[in-house]
Design a protein around this motif. Structure first.
Motif, short mmCIF file in Angstrom:
data_model
loop_
_atom_site.label_atom_id
_atom_site.label_comp_id
_atom_site.label_asym_id
_atom_site.label_seq_id
_atom_site.Cartn_x
_atom_site.Cartn_y
_atom_site.Cartn_z
N ALA A 270 0.54 -4.72 -7.81
CA ALA A 270 -0.32 -3.59 -7.45
C ALA A 270 0.04 -2.36 -8.27
O ALA A 270 -0.84 -1.63 -8.76
N LEU A 271 1.33 -2.09 -8.43
CA LEU A 271 1.76 -0.92 -9.20
C LEU A 271 1.39 -1.07 -10.68
O LEU A 271 1.03 -0.09 -11.34
N LYS A 272 1.48 -2.29 -11.17
CA LYS A 272 1.11 -2.52 -12.57
C LYS A 272 -0.39 -2.32 -12.76
O LYS A 272 -0.82 -1.74 -13.78
N GLN A 273 -1.19 -2.78 -11.81
CA GLN A 273 -2.63 -2.57 -11.90
C GLN A 273 -2.98 -1.09 -11.89
O GLN A 273 -3.87 -0.65 -12.62
N LEU A 274 -2.26 -0.31 -11.09
CA LEU A 274 -2.47 1.15 -11.10
C LEU A 274 -2.10 1.73 -12.46
O LEU A 274 -2.82 2.57 -13.01
N GLU A 275 -0.98 1.28 -13.00
CA GLU A 275 -0.49 1.81 -14.28
C GLU A 275 -1.48 1.53 -15.41
O GLU A 275 -1.81 2.42 -16.20
N VAL A 276 -1.94 0.28 -15.51
CA VAL A 276 -2.83 -0.05 -16.63
C VAL A 276 -4.18 0.64 -16.46
O VAL A 276 -4.81 1.05 -17.46
N ALA A 277 -4.66 0.79 -15.24
CA ALA A 277 -5.94 1.46 -15.02
C ALA A 277 -5.87 2.92 -15.45
O ALA A 277 -6.84 3.46 -16.01
N ALA A 278 -4.72 3.57 -15.19
CA ALA A 278 -4.59 5.00 -15.48
C ALA A 278 -4.19 5.27 -16.92
O ALA A 278 -4.21 6.43 -17.36
N ASP A 279 -3.82 4.24 -17.68
CA ASP A 279 -3.35 4.45 -19.04
C ASP A 279 -4.53 4.62 -19.99
O ASP A 279 -5.40 3.76 -20.08
N ALA B 101 0.82 -1.21 0.00
CA ALA B 101 0.00 0.00 0.00
C ALA B 101 0.86 1.26 0.00
O ALA B 101 0.53 2.25 -0.66
N SER B 102 1.96 1.23 0.74
CA SER B 102 2.87 2.38 0.77
C SER B 102 3.42 2.68 -0.62
O SER B 102 3.41 3.84 -1.06
N ALA B 103 3.88 1.65 -1.32
CA ALA B 103 4.41 1.84 -2.67
C ALA B 103 3.32 2.32 -3.63
O ALA B 103 3.55 3.19 -4.48
N PHE B 104 2.11 1.77 -3.47
CA PHE B 104 0.98 2.16 -4.32
C PHE B 104 0.67 3.65 -4.14
O PHE B 104 0.49 4.39 -5.12
N ILE B 105 0.60 4.09 -2.90
CA ILE B 105 0.26 5.50 -2.62
C ILE B 105 1.34 6.43 -3.15
O ILE B 105 1.05 7.48 -3.75
N LYS B 106 2.61 6.06 -2.94
CA LYS B 106 3.70 6.90 -3.45
C LYS B 106 3.65 7.00 -4.97
O LYS B 106 3.84 8.08 -5.54
N GLN B 107 3.39 5.86 -5.62
CA GLN B 107 3.33 5.86 -7.07
C GLN B 107 2.14 6.67 -7.57
O GLN B 107 2.25 7.43 -8.55
N ALA B 108 1.01 6.53 -6.92
CA ALA B 108 -0.17 7.31 -7.32
C ALA B 108 0.12 8.81 -7.21
O ALA B 108 -0.24 9.59 -8.11
N LYS B 109 0.78 9.21 -6.13
CA LYS B 109 1.08 10.64 -5.96
C LYS B 109 2.14 11.09 -6.95
O LYS B 109 2.11 12.24 -7.40
N ASP B 110 3.06 10.20 -7.30
CA ASP B 110 4.05 10.55 -8.32
C ASP B 110 3.38 10.74 -9.68
O ASP B 110 3.86 11.52 -10.51
N MET B 111 2.27 10.03 -9.89
CA MET B 111 1.49 10.18 -11.12
C MET B 111 0.46 11.29 -11.00
O MET B 111 -0.37 11.47 -11.89
N LYS B 112 0.50 12.01 -9.86
CA LYS B 112 -0.42 13.13 -9.58
C LYS B 112 -1.88 12.68 -9.54
O LYS B 112 -2.78 13.37 -9.99
#
Length: 753
Positions: free
Chosen positions: A672-681, A169-180
């Motif tokens: 988890a980070l990949k799921q965030l990436e594909v969802a936002a693409d 979750a920590s990595a997910f939140i940091k990545q989400a914020k890095d992606m604004k």
């Protein structure tokens, strides 16, 4: 090493110092004097700016910022100018704070907003994860190994999965914020995506709670600070122009550790027609596992149209043999690494390290190939430590004016090395998460506080007594007596009968105790003295936590060092009390236990001093390879170079990011980070489970190659590399170690012919 400020730039450094304007990227090898060169460039540029302008220098950590300021000041003084004027040195977080403070309202913050540090951020995240799992106790079921026993599954979901979910979750939140991406934006992307993304759904729910808790506190975390700084620059054009006019030159150090947001902030501040210099070494990018940094940003910048690319390839740090070994690691990685995906990623790239030219003021040390040793021997973990300790015992008396370090991949391994060195009466300097002195002091206080919070527990009381008499352990007879007393205290059924006895029920008069007292009359006086101490500490129980700690410390510790550390811990806990007014002593005890277990960093008074290897000749520095970056020693031991700490993405390798209980060797964080990436693409990529885990192995292997390169290039004169086969005996010598060892042996055989 103490640097001379009679700076005599090398030819390649002169090329960098010719810079006048525009964008420039500099690739600098280890020991090339990049900080000295960048400081000299800053001082030179200061002569050409106006009174209302500054040179902005951005670096990685506070210690580096102080180092930069000192170096620039020395150059400025030599020019006859006033130090401290005409430049500003900032970490990225410091720069972001400067920007956001001036435009807090513009980014939706109150002017009194506060920055939540990493510890408090982790506590908030823990609350969010705990809350989620309380409502969804079977959330991890879908990722458990197939056909797992129900009792084992329940144990994992209760005791292991929550810890791992914290990391994910920590990595997910940091990545989400890095992606604004704020929680609402993530929610929209997940809703529109056609496939189920269960890990992203879990992490999003935790993100919502986490961000809500931050907002409730009126706070921002470090990732928010950077995101909001960029938002302020993009929103207020006039403000941006004012900053661009103020910071007419931007010099960025350690650019290989830049993240997407950092690059965007500095790119925006510089502007297309501005002046921006980025200096770094892509081969020393070793923080990807812990941050959103990626060396690709510097690599891409160096080849970007309009960017002047320069190199600092000369290094006077190491002997020619050590340089050749580091260069061989680059060549082997590019051409011979057994995993094609790793080769394609090019974790290590040119330029090679080149020795200094003739007549250089910092010539390379005389070459002694026999002092580069790559041990092929198969050690157990304890045997490896013993071999290193015995080697140092022989070396130290013969080299009192030399510096030496033992570098390890992980803090826990470092703590084991420190313990072994101290057992052999070898002086140690620690660059770990916390020093052994801090851990030991915190551990002693933990046992006392545990007894105070469990006043009826005889086992806790016995441990408190053992801590109080801990110096007795160093004498065989005293140690034997101590163990007898501790054993007797454990039999005390009613602690009150010992600490607050009534005439008819004094525990000291019971048979077991009376018999021990009869054997040794010193026992009675010790038990009476300890009784008085415990009474005093129990009376102090009502004091604020910092005063309680200082009260106990005054009775428990005698050395200035221990008392200083106890004071640091008291201040640390007092700060926690201010941010957590609902906390009680058990909460502080948990935090203190984290410090004692090397899971929480607290800077003590000794650690606040800036570390300089030259100040510790004749002592052994123990550090993680990450903490060693930017430092150098005459002799360096690299330990644990096996295929667990340095995997190569081969089938036999095991990876720290892959929990043993997770099915199909999935890396939950990577997925988890990949799921965030594909969802936002917006291109609508498909999610294939397992692809991200395989890629994560490649990326981790790439980073560990760079970490090995960093370790090798810390050595000036002597280098010894060893490995062990792990606690279970199932890990092997790291593949790059095998390759370097074979190459090195061939080199020496060829010389003998």
């Amino acid at each position: 090493m103490t640097m001379s400020y009679e700076f005599q730039p090398r030819p390649k450094q002169k090329e960098v110092l010719k810079y006048k304007s525009g964008w420039m990227g500099v690739s600098a090898v280890p020991g090339s004097g990049k900080t000295q060169t960048l400081s000299a460039l800053a001082a030179e540029l200061i002569k050409h700016i106006k009174n209302d302008q500054e040179i902005l220098i951005v670096t990685l950590v506070n210690a580096a910022a102080r180092n930069f300021a000192n170096r620039v000041d020395r150059f400025i003084e030599q020019m006859g100018l006033l130090p401290g004027i005409g430049y500003r040195v900032r970490t990225l977080h410091g720069l972001a704070n400067d920007i956001v403070r001036e435009r807090a309202g513009l980014v939706g913050l109150d002017e009194t907003f506060r920055i939540v540090d990493e510890r408090e951020s982790n506590d908030i995240l823990l609350d969010a994860v705990t809350s989620y799992l309380r409502a969804n106790p079977r959330a991890g079921d879908m990722y458990l190994e197939h056909d797992m026993d129900e009792n084992k599954a329940n144990f994992i979901l209760r005791d292991r999965f929550p810890q791992d979910l914290m990391t994910v979750a920590s990595a997910f939140i940091k990545q989400a914020k890095d992606m604004k991406l704020e929680p609402e934006a993530v929610r929209r992307y997940l809703d529109r995506f056609q496939q189920p993304l269960p890990l992203a759904q879990i992490c999003h729910a935790i993100y919502v709670d986490y961000q809500r808790a931050l907002n409730y506190r009126g706070g921002v975390d470090f990732q928010d600070l950077i995101r909001l700084a960029l938002k302020a620059l993009e929103t207020d054009a006039d403000y941006l122009k004012r900053l661009q006019k103020r910071w007419v030159y931007i010099l960025e150090d350690e650019a290989q550790d830049s993240s997407q947001l950092q690059e965007e902030i500095l790119r925006t501040l510089a502007g297309k027609s501005g002046n921006w210099v980025r200096v770094g070494d892509p081969n020393q990018a070793i923080y990807e596992t812990f941050t959103t940094a990626d060396p690709k940003y510097l690599r891409d910048f160096l080849t970007e149209k309009g960017v002047k690319a320069r190199e600092l390839p000369n290094s006077g740090r190491s002997t020619l043999s050590i340089i050749k070994l580091a260069n061989r690691l680059i060549d082997w990685t590019l051409a011979e690494h057994p995993v094609e995906e790793v080769r394609q990623k090019q974790p290590l790239t040119l330029p090679h390290i080149e020795p200094t030219p003739a007549g250089d003021p910092q010539p390379n040390p005389p070459d002694e190939p026999q002092k580069v040793v790559l041990y092929p021997e198969d050690f157990t973990p304890s045997e490896e430590i013993e071999a290193v300790v015995q080697s140092l015992k022989r070396w130290l008396p013969q080299n009192p004016e030399r510096t030496v370090a033992v570098l390890v991949p992980r803090n826990e391994r470092g703590a084991q090395v420190v313990k072994a060195l101290k057992q052999h009466n070898i002086e140690v300097v620690e660059l770990l998460r916390s020093s052994s002195s801090t851990r030991e002091t915190a551990g002693a206080l933990v046992y006392i506080l545990d007894s105070l919070t469990n006043p009826n527990a005889s086992a806790s009381l016995a441990m408190a007594f053992k801590v109080w008499r801990r110096d007795d352990r160093h004498d065989k007879d005293l140690s034997t007596r101590l163990e007898k007393i501790v054993k007797v205290i454990r039999t005390c059924k009613q602690v009150e009968d010992y600490l607050y006895p009534r005439p008819e029920s004094d525990w000291l008069e019971t048979t077991n105790v009376a018999q021990l007292i009869a054997e040794d009359d010193t026992v009675y006086s010790q038990l009476l003295e300890f009784r008085e101490l415990m009474r005093r500490w129990q009376q102090a129980f009502v004091l604020p936590v910092d005063q309680l700690i200082l009260t106990i410390a005054a009775d428990l510790f005698t050395t200035k060092a221990d008392l200083a550390i106890a004071h640091s811990l008291a201040v640390y806990l007092r700060g926690l009390g201010h941010t957590n007014p609902h906390w009680r002593l058990p909460d502080f005890l948990v935090e203190l236990r984290m410090v004692a277990q090397n899971k929480r960093r607290v800077v003590d008074l000794a650690e606040e001093q800036e570390y300089n290897p030259e100040a510790h000749k004749g002592k052994v520095t123990v550090a993680t390879m990450h903490a060693a970056k930017g430092l150098e020693w005459d002799r360096v031991h690299l330990m644990s170079v096996n295929n667990y700490d340095f995997p190569s993405a081969e089938p036999q390798d095991r990876f720290i990011g892959e929990a043993w209980y997770v099915r199909d060797k999935l890396n939950l964080q990577a997925e988890a980070l990949k799921q965030l990436e594909v969802a936002a693409d917006t291109l609508g990529f498909h999610y294939n489970e397992g692809d991200a885990s395989r890629l994560a192995r490649v990326e981790y292997a790439a980073e560990r190659l760079r970490l090995l390169y960093v370790g090798i290039t810390r050595a000036r004169r002597e280098l010894i590399i060893t490995w062990n086969h792990g606690r279970d005996g199932k890990v092997f010598q790291a593949t790059p170690f095998i390759a370097l060892q074979k190459w090195w042996d061939d080199q020496q055989k060829n010389k003998e012919r």
